[in-house]
Design a protein around this motif. Sequence first.
Motif, PDB file in Angstrom:
ATOM      1  N   LYS A 166     -88.451 103.306  30.133  1.00  0.00           N
ATOM      2  CA  LYS A 166     -89.472 103.091  29.101  1.00  0.00           C
ATOM      3  C   LYS A 166     -90.595 104.118  29.215  1.00  0.00           C
ATOM      4  N   GLU A 167     -90.960 104.463  30.445  1.00  0.00           N
ATOM      5  CA  GLU A 167     -92.023 105.455  30.631  1.00  0.00           C
ATOM      6  C   GLU A 167     -91.539 106.862  30.321  1.00  0.00           C
ATOM      7  N   ARG A 168     -90.342 107.207  30.766  1.00  0.00           N
ATOM      8  CA  ARG A 168     -89.786 108.544  30.526  1.00  0.00           C
ATOM      9  C   ARG A 168     -88.359 108.395  30.013  1.00  0.00           C
ATOM     10  N   PRO A 169     -88.173 108.185  28.730  1.00  0.00           N
ATOM     11  CA  PRO A 169     -86.819 107.968  28.188  1.00  0.00           C
ATOM     12  C   PRO A 169     -85.984 109.243  28.279  1.00  0.00           C
ATOM     13  N   ARG A 170     -84.691 109.025  28.413  1.00  0.00           N
ATOM     14  CA  ARG A 170     -83.757 110.141  28.481  1.00  0.00           C
ATOM     15  C   ARG A 170     -83.469 110.686  27.085  1.00  0.00           C
ATOM     16  N   PRO A 171     -83.088 111.973  27.007  1.00  0.00           N
ATOM     17  CA  PRO A 171     -82.644 112.489  25.698  1.00  0.00           C
ATOM     18  C   PRO A 171     -81.313 111.872  25.290  1.00  0.00           C
ATOM     19  N   TYR A 172     -81.020 111.941  24.013  1.00  0.00           N
ATOM     20  CA  TYR A 172     -79.823 111.294  23.503  1.00  0.00           C
ATOM     21  C   TYR A 172     -78.561 111.936  24.073  1.00  0.00           C
ATOM     22  N   PHE A 173     -78.537 113.271  24.128  1.00  0.00           N
ATOM     23  CA  PHE A 173     -77.419 114.001  24.702  1.00  0.00           C
ATOM     24  C   PHE A 173     -77.880 114.699  25.975  1.00  0.00           C
ATOM     25  N   PRO A 174     -77.109 114.646  27.053  1.00  0.00           N
ATOM     26  CA  PRO A 174     -77.495 115.384  28.266  1.00  0.00           C
ATOM     27  C   PRO A 174     -77.369 116.890  28.050  1.00  0.00           C
ATOM     28  N   LYS A 175     -78.054 117.633  28.895  1.00  0.00           N
ATOM     29  CA  LYS A 175     -78.052 119.094  28.753  1.00  0.00           C
ATOM     30  C   LYS A 175     -76.675 119.690  29.024  1.00  0.00           C
TER      31      LYS A 175
END
Length: 241
Positions: A165-174
């Motif tokens: 919640k504080e640092r959400p992940r991007p939808y697709f990984p790098k």
Amino acid sequence: MAGKGTDRKGKSKDTKPTTETAVDSIANFTLPDNLPTDEVDYPVLITRKVTANWREILEESQQFKDEIDVWQRQRQRQQEPVLKSPFKKTETDYIKDEVFVCLIPALEETLVKAKIWRALKTEKCFFNGIDWIVQYLWNNNPRYPQRANSPQHLFNMGWVRKLLKERPRPYFPKSWLWPNDFAATLIQKTVRQYFVQREDDVQEMRDFWRKLKLERTQFPEMDVNPLLARKFASTKSIPRK
């Protein structure tokens, strides 16, 4: 005119042995009756194989390796383990005794899961090895044995939900977005940067600029306070924020 006298003596031609004399001496030679055996060098018959058998070579090497392993085990049993005092234990001992005991089983389970998900053959796979290692270490923590009875998924843990919640992940990984050439260049750049920054002179320069920045921002009274300046200069490094 009188001739000059000389003291040189003419060489006699009879001093050299003739061929007939040498032949007579060889013919008169007889082998002694009692000859010590320790003075006789008997020839050694060396037998060599014409062709090499690869199976025999492998069997001999494996037998030699097994003999070495048995010898090492016997030597380890004979030697008593020497206990180190606490102040002589190094970081290597801590990693071997504390970290690898839990990390190696986690890596083995990760390889098993990667084969099931075919992550080594599929370029864009749903399986994330780092997430699985975190989940395995959390559920199999030896300090909390009750977690192994009721294992949880990584995204069902409370601290993981709070962190996302504080640092959400991007939808697709790098790893799904970067091409192979760019990813390889970035990995090589990071590795070279690490080996350069670990040098002593580079660390000293980075500490200098870090101290100077901290001095200008947090300690503006450094110029008028010699005690603070001396204490600040004696510190070896400043932790990063």
